[in-house]
Design an enzyme around this catalytic site. Structure first.
Site, PDB file in Angstrom:
ATOM      1  N   LYS A   1       0.865  -1.203   0.000  1.00 45.92           N
ATOM      2  CA  LYS A   1       0.000   0.000   0.000  1.00 45.92           C
ATOM      3  C   LYS A   1       0.889   1.237   0.000  1.00 45.92           C
ATOM      4  CE  LYS A   1      -3.840  -2.432   0.532  1.00 45.92           C
ATOM      5  NZ  LYS A   1      -4.985  -2.443  -0.368  1.00 45.92           N
TER       6      LYS A   1
ATOM      7  N   ASP B   1      -1.234  -4.938  -5.481  1.00 41.58           N
ATOM      8  CA  ASP B   1      -2.671  -4.762  -5.294  1.00 41.58           C
ATOM      9  C   ASP B   1      -3.374  -5.052  -6.619  1.00 41.58           C
ATOM     10  OD1 ASP B   1      -3.908  -2.610  -2.708  1.00 41.58           O
ATOM     11  OD2 ASP B   1      -4.872  -4.301  -3.694  1.00 41.58           O
ATOM     12  N   GLU B   2      -4.699  -5.252  -6.524  1.00 42.57           N
ATOM     13  CA  GLU B   2      -5.417  -5.701  -7.731  1.00 42.57           C
ATOM     14  C   GLU B   2      -5.513  -4.622  -8.800  1.00 42.57           C
ATOM     15  OE1 GLU B   2      -6.853  -5.094  -4.842  1.00 42.57           O
ATOM     16  OE2 GLU B   2      -8.352  -3.577  -5.318  1.00 42.57           O
TER      17      GLU B   2
ATOM     18  N   HIS C   1      -6.907 -13.224  -7.316  1.00 44.80           N
ATOM     19  CA  HIS C   1      -7.725 -12.204  -6.670  1.00 44.80           C
ATOM     20  C   HIS C   1      -9.127 -12.273  -7.283  1.00 44.80           C
ATOM     21  CE1 HIS C   1      -8.970  -8.227  -5.241  1.00 44.80           C
ATOM     22  NE2 HIS C   1      -7.937  -8.246  -4.448  1.00 44.80           N
ATOM     23  N   ARG C   2     -10.107 -11.708  -6.581  1.00 40.08           N
ATOM     24  CA  ARG C   2     -11.483 -11.831  -7.098  1.00 40.08           C
ATOM     25  C   ARG C   2     -12.187 -10.479  -7.285  1.00 40.08           C
ATOM     26  NH1 ARG C   2     -15.078 -13.761  -1.828  1.00 40.08           N
ATOM     27  NH2 ARG C   2     -14.280 -12.169  -0.415  1.00 40.08           N
TER      28      ARG C   2
ATOM     29  N   LYS D   1     -13.300  -6.024   6.362  1.00 33.53           N
ATOM     30  CA  LYS D   1     -14.117  -4.896   5.861  1.00 33.53           C
ATOM     31  C   LYS D   1     -15.145  -5.281   4.806  1.00 33.53           C
ATOM     32  CE  LYS D   1     -10.872  -3.496   2.207  1.00 33.53           C
ATOM     33  NZ  LYS D   1      -9.801  -2.560   1.826  1.00 33.53           N
TER      34      LYS D   1
ATOM     35  N   SER E   1      -8.415 -11.888   3.471  1.00 30.73           N
ATOM     36  CA  SER E   1      -7.844 -10.569   3.251  1.00 30.73           C
ATOM     37  C   SER E   1      -8.968  -9.540   3.185  1.00 30.73           C
ATOM     38  CB  SER E   1      -7.084 -10.604   1.915  1.00 30.73           C
ATOM     39  OG  SER E   1      -6.557  -9.345   1.580  1.00 30.73           O
TER      40      SER E   1
ATOM     41  N   GLY F   1      -9.344  -5.596   5.167  1.00 36.60           N
ATOM     42  CA  GLY F   1      -9.714  -4.916   6.405  1.00 36.60           C
ATOM     43  C   GLY F   1      -9.200  -5.594   7.654  1.00 36.60           C
TER      44      GLY F   1
ATOM     45  N   GLN G   1      -3.817 -12.039   5.012  1.00 40.24           N
ATOM     46  CA  GLN G   1      -3.163 -10.861   4.408  1.00 40.24           C
ATOM     47  C   GLN G   1      -3.683  -9.586   5.040  1.00 40.24           C
ATOM     48  OE1 GLN G   1      -2.517 -12.398  -0.189  1.00 40.24           O
ATOM     49  NE2 GLN G   1      -3.979 -10.807   0.218  1.00 40.24           N
TER      50      GLN G   1
ATOM     51  N   GLY H   1      -3.138  -5.303   4.303  1.00 37.09           N
ATOM     52  CA  GLY H   1      -2.460  -4.206   3.615  1.00 37.09           C
ATOM     53  C   GLY H   1      -2.373  -3.036   4.588  1.00 37.09           C
TER      54      GLY H   1
HETATM   55  C1  CAP Z   1      -7.004  -5.638   1.085  1.00 36.88           C
HETATM   56  C2  CAP Z   1      -7.095  -5.514  -0.424  1.00 36.88           C
HETATM   57  C3  CAP Z   1      -7.734  -6.709  -1.087  1.00 36.88           C
HETATM   58  C4  CAP Z   1      -9.002  -7.162  -0.471  1.00 36.88           C
HETATM   59  C5  CAP Z   1      -9.951  -7.765  -1.498  1.00 36.88           C
HETATM   60  C6  CAP Z   1      -7.876  -4.274  -0.827  1.00 36.88           C
HETATM   61  O1  CAP Z   1      -6.371  -4.487   1.560  1.00 36.88           O
HETATM   62  O2  CAP Z   1      -5.825  -5.396  -1.003  1.00 36.88           O
HETATM   63  O3  CAP Z   1      -7.908  -6.361  -2.452  1.00 36.88           O
HETATM   64  O4  CAP Z   1      -8.649  -8.171   0.423  1.00 36.88           O
HETATM   65  O5  CAP Z   1     -11.058  -8.259  -0.827  1.00 36.88           O
HETATM   66  O6  CAP Z   1      -7.454  -3.685  -1.825  1.00 36.88           O
HETATM   67  O7  CAP Z   1      -8.861  -3.992  -0.159  1.00 36.88           O
HETATM   68  P1  CAP Z   1      -6.540  -4.133   3.128  1.00 36.88           P
HETATM   69  P2  CAP Z   1     -11.376  -9.840  -0.879  1.00 36.88           P
HETATM   70  O8  CAP Z   1      -5.882  -5.232   3.910  1.00 36.88           O
HETATM   71  O9  CAP Z   1      -5.826  -2.817   3.291  1.00 36.88           O
HETATM   72  O10 CAP Z   1      -7.996  -4.040   3.391  1.00 36.88           O
HETATM   73  O11 CAP Z   1     -10.146 -10.495  -0.313  1.00 36.88           O
HETATM   74  O12 CAP Z   1     -12.612  -9.982  -0.036  1.00 36.88           O
HETATM   75  O13 CAP Z   1     -11.602 -10.195  -2.306  1.00 36.88           O
HETATM   76 MG    MG Z   2      -6.441  -5.022  -2.968  1.00 37.46          MG
END
Ligand code: CAP
Ligand code: MG
Length: 409
Positions: free
Chosen positions: A150, A178-179, A266-267, A307, A337, A339, A359, A361
């Site tokens: 991040k 990150d995605e 990732h999704r 989150k 992952s 929040g 995980q 971030g």
């Molecule tokens: C988490 C994250 C992930 C999420 C995706 C974000 O960052 O990198 O993409 O985990 O959600 O960009 O939010 P934080 P999921 O740890 O800072 O929240 O895993 O439910 O698909």
């Molecule tokens: Mg992300």
């Protein structure tokens, strides 16, 4: 023989039929709704084609075997998925196609899918999965611990790679792009990969194994080029956003003999189709498809602790379907992952068990003492939870964890 899609109570042979479970919201009665889906997705349409012979129906017509409450079960003959070329896109065009748009069905949700062995055998499945990732990281039974660099976007390659190094110094086993980061001008893929590779080499020289997943989500042929570029520059793991590149994109990477590293899946965008309880496709169905296609690790949520929105029972089922026996496919590593911070890890691991990649971030980069301490706090929380020690107790003589709990609890 009349042409009737109803076969209520018939026990279908799971090797001869791909069986789907749907929930339906409609003014139609559930039996009629089931017939509409079976008709539309096999040999019928809104009116009976004069060209539909009984022979064609008998061979290729779908069967409604259950229709109770708001739930229908439909079997599609395995021959409807025959041939070399169609693969997962063609499967989805049947089981998750026009049916979602039928005006007579206000809501339809594909909640589960059961593949015949003949179909499963056509797919690569995870090339590494849980065991392969554990072997690479020499981490036989504890959760893998990761971070997402991040801010999501904006760090230039050198600073990005230093984040990874600091996270490794703090004891994390994994990090990832990150995605939303792929090859933007401020952090081109090739530069990022080579700098991160130097960080990972440095950590290894210091005795610490860590891998980083590089996001190569792009168009089909470009993705294979991007994979080559990343691997040439030292990538230890690749990452794709499965809903944006497609299941076929994951499969292309998993089936490429030159790609001998794990694929983190990732999704992003999943909630557009998984979140509505009355319409769309469940995450367990997506999980089964990603496992077929060859993902090694898949985000499946944080059981309502982080989150993101969660239906906890569905997330538990997601974890089950990507790890339990699936007719010869290796288990995929569930990724928790979104929040998360160290103060949540005990509750998370009660739900996830030890076969999980945890995980954070923000939960690492937001630590008052920076990334290395944030990483150490996350590792300490995992160690404490794994040993069954209360986090606050453990924090008494682990100051990075203590600082994290002071900030976020
Ligand atoms: C988490 C994250 C992930 C999420 C995706 C974000 O960052 O990198 O993409 O985990 O959600 O960009 O939010 P934080 P999921 O740890 O800072 O929240 O895993 O439910 O698909
Ligand atoms: Mg992300």
């Amino acid at each position: 023989m009349t042409i009737d899609y109803l076969a209520l109570g018939e026990e279908l042979d799971g090797d001869e039929y791909l069986i789907c479970e749907y929930t339906v919201k409609s003014d139609l009665d559930i039996v009629t709704a089931g017939k509409r889906i079976a008709e539309e997705e096999s040999t019928g349409t809104w009116t009976r084609p004069t060209t539909l012979s009984e022979d064609i129906f008998k061979k290729y017509g779908a069967k409604v075997t259950k229709a109770e409450g708001n739930r229908v079960e439909i079997g599609y003959p395995v021959i409807d998925f025959s041939g070399e070329i169609g693969e997962i896109p063609q499967i989805l065009s049947i089981v998750a196609g026009n049916l979602f748009g039928l005006d007579s069905l206000e809501g339809v949700r594909l909640v589960d899918i059961h593949f015949p062995q003949d179909i499963i055998d056509r797919y690569p499945g995870p090339q590494f999965g849980i065991e392969g990732l554990r072997d690479i990281l020499d981490r036989p039974d504890k959760p893998l611990i990761g971070t997402i660099v991040k801010p999501k976007i904006g760090l230039p390659p050198k600073e990005f790679a230093d984040y990874v190094y600091q996270a490794g110094r703090g004891g994390l086993t994994n990090s990832k792009d990150d995605e939303t980061l792929v090859d933007q001008d401020f952090c081109p893929l090739q530069d990022r990969v080579s700098h991160v590779s130097e960080s990972l080499d440095r950590l290894e020289e210091e005795g610490h194994k860590m891998i980083h997943a590089h996001n190569i989500s792009t168009s089909g042929h470009r993705m294979l080029e991007a994979a080559d570029l990343a691997l040439e520059n030292g990538a230890r793991q690749l990452m794709v956003d499965v809903l944006t590149v497609g299941f076929a994109g994951v499969q292309a990477l998993a089936e490429d003999p030159s790609i001998k590293v794990p694929i983190h899946v990732h999704r992003a965008m999943h909630a557009a189709i998984t979140k509505n309880p009355e319409h769309g496709i469940s995450m367990p169905v997506i999980g089964k498809l990603v496992r077929l296609a060859g993902g090694d690790a898949l985000h499946i949520g944080t059981y309502g602790i982080g989150k993101m929105h969660a239906e906890v029972s569905e997330e538990i089922y997601s974890r089950e379907v990507i790890t339990e026996d699936m007719k010869g496919l290796d288990p995929m590593m569930p990724v928790a992952s979104g929040g998360l911070h160290p103060g949540m890890i005990d509750k998370l691991m009660e739900k996830s068990g030890p076969d999980v990649q945890i995980q954070a971030g923000g939960g690492v980069s937001g630590h008052p003492e920076g990334v290395s301490s944030g990483a150490a706090a996350l590792r300490q929380a995992v160690d404490a939870a794994y040993k069954g020690i209360d986090l606050r107790e453990y924090a008494k003589d682990h100051q990075e964890l203590r600082k994290a709990l002071e900030k976020w609890m």
